[in-house]
Structure formats: structure tokens, C-alpha cells
Design an enzyme around this catalytic site. Structure first.
Site, PDB file in Angstrom:
ATOM      1  N   ASP A 196       0.825  -1.208   0.000  1.00  0.00           N
ATOM      2  CA  ASP A 196       0.000   0.000   0.000  1.00  0.00           C
ATOM      3  C   ASP A 196       0.861   1.260   0.000  1.00  0.00           C
ATOM      4  OD1 ASP A 196      -2.255  -1.469  -0.078  1.00  0.00           O
ATOM      5  OD2 ASP A 196      -2.649  -1.399   2.093  1.00  0.00           O
ATOM      6  N   CYS A 197       1.973   1.214   0.730  1.00  0.00           N
ATOM      7  CA  CYS A 197       2.833   2.404   0.784  1.00  0.00           C
ATOM      8  C   CYS A 197       3.847   2.445  -0.363  1.00  0.00           C
ATOM      9  CB  CYS A 197       3.530   2.499   2.132  1.00  0.00           C
ATOM     10  SG  CYS A 197       4.166   0.930   2.728  1.00  0.00           S
TER      11      CYS A 197
END
Lengths: 128, 500
Positions: free
Chosen positions: B130-131
């Protein structure tokens, strides 16, 4: 002076070198011979003053000859003067100067290529 | 006499009155003035070494891409770097080989190319988070485009190093270069009289925090090197320095034919002469430093020691081995080691390099370099070989040999003499060839006489490599009288590997 005799299957059976010695009377010394069924090369040491006559005598017999003006070439940008090449050279071409830089007595070189393989820095190439 | 402090010496560097000599000049000075006199007269002795140091590499921080990536794997000019760190940090090691070019180009060459300012192609892959959503990255950078480029070498500057020769009958390609058969040559490494740790063997000035000349930059010793072995005078250092400040002249990628790549690293260490003991230690000469000559023909951890030599003997160009004079050649450059010691001397005299006081000493005697703990014994030839082996007497006919092979249903038939000694070997293929050429008479005419053999105590890995190198599939196992004890085939070894 070194010359390379390029041996092709059609000249292998003939005593070419013996013929040239008899004709010119020059004292030839075979430094290295690498001849396989499909041909190869013979490196011959020729006295300086008789080189032209010897080359002509070989050429007359249909042989291909190259003169090795610079048998081994050192790239000074790549060479770090380690001297790794010294101990694999069979004819003592390479040595240290007093300041530990590497020098080459190229007249002694028979183009075996051992130093080319040994050099960690890819600084050496066999002349053509 | 009262000793000097590092502050006294650095004050002299500042006011231009410092007296610096190289480690080559020091023996004569100590001989003339004695250790006390030399300690009064000389402030700093510079050392230098320039040679292959495989345990070298660099940490790189490439800067974040957009969208960002957490590199799981990364290649620089097709050489894999370790990316098991934070998102865009990687460690490129000197000996990692290029995927496409193999031994001719490796991590060491990537480091040299970075220092030379050349463009480096980066390819990275990731699993995506996600990051860090990005999964693939391709770009080209130079050293100026990236954030940090820090050379960090876990083991550099060996105090001295063992000498290599090869008593086997085969050319060997090693990290000590090409070793010709029958002790055809000798190779060595290390700067002898100029070697940093040989000039301070009790680590009074070289230790954690020592500022050093590292490939043209100012770097530091950060601790003991891996395999640091003070007990046997094989001390090593861990060092680091800023790759961006380095000079290509002193960082050189290298390829040892048939072995792989390594990095030639240039290190110069200033030894502040704080007292007479330190002065005395820097008077070491090539004749004082002794190393073992090892037979690399034995591919084991403990190689046989053929003799001891000094660097003085090695540098003479010839040493005696078993009554023969053998040509030596260094793998490290004494010419450039001298240039480094000289350049460091100039930097100090010009007031641009200040030695530091060490923060912590390197571990001294009592520390030993341990061999690897291995679980379970390595299987040997004796564990795997077939003990019941059928042989044939020399002088028999080819036809008889063919019968023996057919009845036994095997491929390799050792040929023995009347005294039961191995004299040759014959394979089913040799027999097929002989029949095709109508040479059915005597076995002796068609057998292979130069038989490659194994010994019962040899580890399987060594025998597997021998089979591969000679492109054969079986070795008779013989005792010291060349009596056949068994036979080991590549099939036996494959079965063992499959079980592991």
C-alpha cells in the site's frame, strides 16, 4: 623479429620451414607451434637482418606470413603494475623496473596469451 | 622520553613543521637514530597497500521513485545487489557476477564505473505494498544522481597473506591467479614493508575511528575485519568511506580468470609516532615478515604448507621450492602501494589530512578465527564407492574385456598389472570404438593409461568436481600402492545428492 606462419591443411604435409632454412641459410627458431588438423600457426624467431629474405621465401611457397611488430600490447590506463603476469610468462618477457612498474621485452614474446588470461585488469591483448 | 600526543602532532601539521616519512624510509631512520631518537625526530609514518580485497562493496541510496517502490531485488548493470534493506537502499558486493556477462563484469566493476562517473542501468522488482505500490523500475543513474554511496568493506588490509603454488598436474584458476601445474609459478599478495597492520602489529594506533586514506577519499576504520585473526598475525580491518570522494585510480574492478571478480582497493594508513615502541614497530622490513607457501593443488580448508618465505625473498622474483627456483609474481601492486603511502605523506604535509586518536583498540591476541561449524560429516568417497569392483589383467584381449563388461553390466573396467596395481581403464565406449576400427587384439593398445583416480578419504564434492573437469563418469578408487579399492561413479554421487 617474430613472424607467424599461418598453416593451412594444404601446406601441412610440406617441409616448408626446412626448405626456407636451406634456401636462406637463416637460423630460424620455432618459438611456438599450434597446429591442429584444420590448420594453425607457428611463431618463428628470425634474425633481424634476414627477415625480409625469410618472409619472401615463405611467400614464394604460397604461405601466409604476418610480422609481429608488437606481439603483446599493454593498455597503460588499465595496468595497475601488479606484475601478476610475470610468473605465467614462459619466456620472461615481463619484469619490474627499479620503481616496481612493469616493463615488457616484447622481442621475447611468443604470443602464447598466458599473460592475457592472468591479467586481472584486462590490460593485455595479443597483437595481430 | 615523554611521548607525543596526537594533539601535538596535529598542531605540527597545522603549523607546517610535521615530519612525515613512508614506512619504506623508516627502517633506515630507526637503524641510525634508534627507536627513541626516531620517535623524537619522526611524527608520522605512512603505509599503503593496493590489492584485491574481495570482501568489499558499497551501500547505495537511490532516492525514492514516483510512484515509490520497495525494491525486493535490484540489479546494477545486470549485477544483483542486496536489497533486503529499506525501500531504496542496496548493497553492491564486489564479487557478485553479471547475469549476462558472467565473470568478465561484476560488482567490483559497477563500483569502479560509479567512481568513474559512468551511467549505471538500474532494474528493480518488488511485490508492491500500500505504501510502495510500484512493482518494476528501470532507470539510469550516475553517482551524482544518488543520495549516499558509501564504500563499506567488511574485510580489508590483511596484515599479510599466504603464498600460493600448485603441486597438482593441472592448471588451477584461483583468487591468487592462474597457478601453473607442477609448482610452475608462485603468486603472493600484500605490501610487505608498507603493509599498514604489519607496521603496527599491536594496534596501538590503528583501530576503531582511525582516519585512513581509502581509495583517494578520507575514510575510517570501523572495527575488526571479518576473519580477524590476531593470534596468527592475520589481522584485518573493516573500513568505510565516501565513494563520491574516491579516485578511480585507487578503486579498480578485476577479474581472476576462471574464478570471478574482485575489487582492488587502495588503503593508506598514517601511523602517528607517539612513542619509541611505535617507532620500533614501523622499522619492520620485508625480511621480517614471514608467510607460508601453500599448495592450492589440495582443495581443502587446510592446504599443505610447503615452506615459509619472507616478503624479501618473494620480491626477489624467485623462490626455491623442493630444490627448484620458481618465478614469483605479486597479485597486489607494490608500485601503487608506494604511490598511496607517498600521496598520504603529501596530504599530511600539505595540512589536508589529520590522523585521529583511535576510539577503541582492535581485539588482540586470544581472538581466533574459527572454521565453520558443520552439521554432520561430509560424505567421503569411502561412503559412496562401490567396494566390489571387477578388474581385468593387462595383456588380455579386447574381446575378453567386452565379455567381462557385458556380464557385469557396467561401463568402467579398471586394468591391473600382475602386482595388482592399476595401470589403465577401459570403458564400453572404448570397446565400441576399437571394434569399429577393427582393433580387437590387445587391451593395452586401447586402454586409457593416464587414469584419473580418487582416494577413499576425499570429500564427495571434490570428486564430483574432478569428474566434471575431466568430463568422465567414473573414477577408480586406489590406495597409496595404486591397488584398486573401489570405483565411484557420477550415478552414485547423483543418488547421494538426490537423498540430501
Amino acid at each position: 623479429m617474430k613472424i607467424t606462419l599461418h598453416v593451412t591443411p594444404d601446406i601441412t604435409p610440406r617441409p616448408l620451414i626446412a626448405e626456407v632454412i636451406l634456401e636462406t641459410g637463416a637460423l630460424l627458431n620455432i618459438d611456438r607451434a599450434d597446429v591442429k588438423p584444420k590448420g594453425g600457426e607457428v611463431v618463428i624467431d628470425v634474425p633481424h637482418d634476414e627477415c625480409d629474405r625469410v618472409v619472401a621465401a615463405f611467400k614464394k611457397r604460397g604461405a601466409t606470413i604476418t610480422c609481429l611488430k608488437l606481439p603483446i600490447i599493454k593498455d597503460d590506463d588499465e595496468c595497475v603494475n601488479c606484475g601478476a603476469c610475470i610468473s605465467v610468462c614462459p619466456t620472461g618477457v615481463i619484469s619490474f623496473r627499479d620503481d616496481w612498474s612493469v616493463q615488457m621485452d616484447v622481442d621475447k614474446c611468443v604470443q602464447c596469451g598466458a599473460c592475457v588470461t592472468m591479467c586481472p585488469h584486462g590490460a593485455l591483448t595479443v597483437g595481430k | 622520553m615523554a611521548g607525543k600526543t596526537i594533539q601535538d602532532i596535529n598542531a605540527k601539521i597545522k603549523d607546517g613543521s610535521v615530519h612525515v616519512v613512508t614506512a619504506e624510509e623508516m627502517p633506515d631512520i630507526v637503524a641510525e637514530l634508534g627507536p627513541d631518537g626516531a620517535a623524537k625526530e619522526i611524527d608520522i609514518v605512512t603505509t599503503g597497500t593496493f590489492g584485491a580485497m574481495c570482501s568489499s562493496g558499497a551501500f547505495l541510496n537511490l532516492g525514492h521513485s514516483d510512484p515509490p517502490i520497495k525494491m525486493q531485488k535490484v540489479w546494477l548493470n545486470d549485477v544483483e545487489a542486496y536489497a533486503g534493506l529499506a525501500a531504496i537502499d542496496a548493497y553492491i558486493g564486489a564479487t557478485q557476477l553479471s547475469k549476462s556477462r558472467g565473470m568478465e563484469y561484476g560488482g567490483a566493476h559497477v563500483i569502479e564505473d560509479l567512481v568513474a562517473g559512468k551511467s549505471i542501468d538500474i532494474h528493480a522488482t518488488a511485490y508492491g505494498t500500500d505504501c510502495y505500490p510500484r512493482k518494476v523500475l528501470d532507470t539510469t543513474v550516475t553517482i551524482d544522481d544518488i543520495n549516499q554511496a558509501t564504500m563499506f568493506n567488511p574485510r580489508n588490509g590483511y596484515q599479510k597473506y599466504n603464498v600460493a603454488t600448485n603441486c597438482s598436474n593441472r592448471t588451477l584458476y584461483t583468487y591468487m591467479g592462474t597457478l601453473l601445474p607442477d609448482c610452475g609459478n608462485v603468486t603472493y599478495s600484500g605490501a610487505g614493508v608498507l603493509s599498514p597492520i604489519s607496521n603496527d602489529p599491536t594496534y596501538q594506533t590503528i583501530g576503531v575511528g582511525s582516519r585512513i586514506f581509502l581509495c583517494g577519499a578520507q575514510g575510517y576504520v570501523t572495527g575488526q575485519g571479518t576473519q580477524h585473526d590476531p593470534t596468527n598475525d592475520f589481522a584485518t580491518m573493516m573500513v568505510q568511506g565516501d565513494l563520491k570522494q574516491m579516485d578511480k585510480k585507487f578503486v579498480r574492478g578485476a577479474t581472476f580468470h576462471g574464478y570471478g571478480t574482485s575489487l582492488y582497493v587502495g588503503i593508506g594508513i598514517p601511523i602517528p609516532i607517539l612513542n619509541a615502541d611505535i617507532a620500533k614497530a614501523t622499522a619492520v622490513t620485508d625480511a621480517d615478515i614471514t608467510v607460508d607457501v601453500l599448495d592450492y593443488g589440495v582443495a581443502r580448508r587446510s592446504r599443505p604448507v610447503l615452506r615459509q618465505v619472507t616478503y624479501e625473498e618473494l620480491k626477489s622474483g624467485m623462490i626455491d621450492i623442493n630444490g627448484r627456483e620458481i618465478t614469483t609474481s605479486p597479485m597486489s601492486s607494490f608500485h601503487d602501494a608506494r604511490a598511496i603511502a607517498g600521496e598520504l605523506k603529501d596530504l599530511i604535509q600539505k595540512g589536508t589530512f589529520y590522523p585521529t586518536l583511535l576510539v577503541e583498540r582492535l581485539p588482540g591476541t586470544g581472538v581466533v578465527c574459527k572454521p565453520m561449524k558443520q552439521i554432520g560429516e561430509q560424505p567421503t568417497v569411502a561412503d559412496v564407492m562401490a567396494k566390489r569392483v571387477i578388474t581385468i589383467l593387462q595383456g588380455q584381449t579386447v574381446e575378453n574385456a567386452a565379455k567381462v563388461i557385458m556380464e557385469g553390466n557396467f561401463n568402467h573396467l579398471p586394468v591391473v598389472s600382475d602386482e595388482d596395481r592399476l595401470v589403465g581403464i577401459i570403458t564400453a565406449w572404448d570397446i565400441a570404438k576399437a571394434v569399429a576400427k577393427n582393433k580387437r587384439d590387445k587391451l593395452d593398445d586401447i586402454m586409457t593409461r593416464a587414469v584419473v583416480t580418487a582416494d577413499t578419504s576425499e570429500p564427495i564434492d571434490i570428486v564430483a568436481r574432478r569428474l566434471e573437469q575431466h568430463n568422465i563418469s567414473a573414477l577408480p578408487v586406489v590406495d597409496k600402492h595404486r591397488r584398486v579399492m573401489g570405483i565411484i561413479t557420477s550415478d552414485d554421487i547423483s543418488k547421494l545428492v538426490a537423498r540430501r
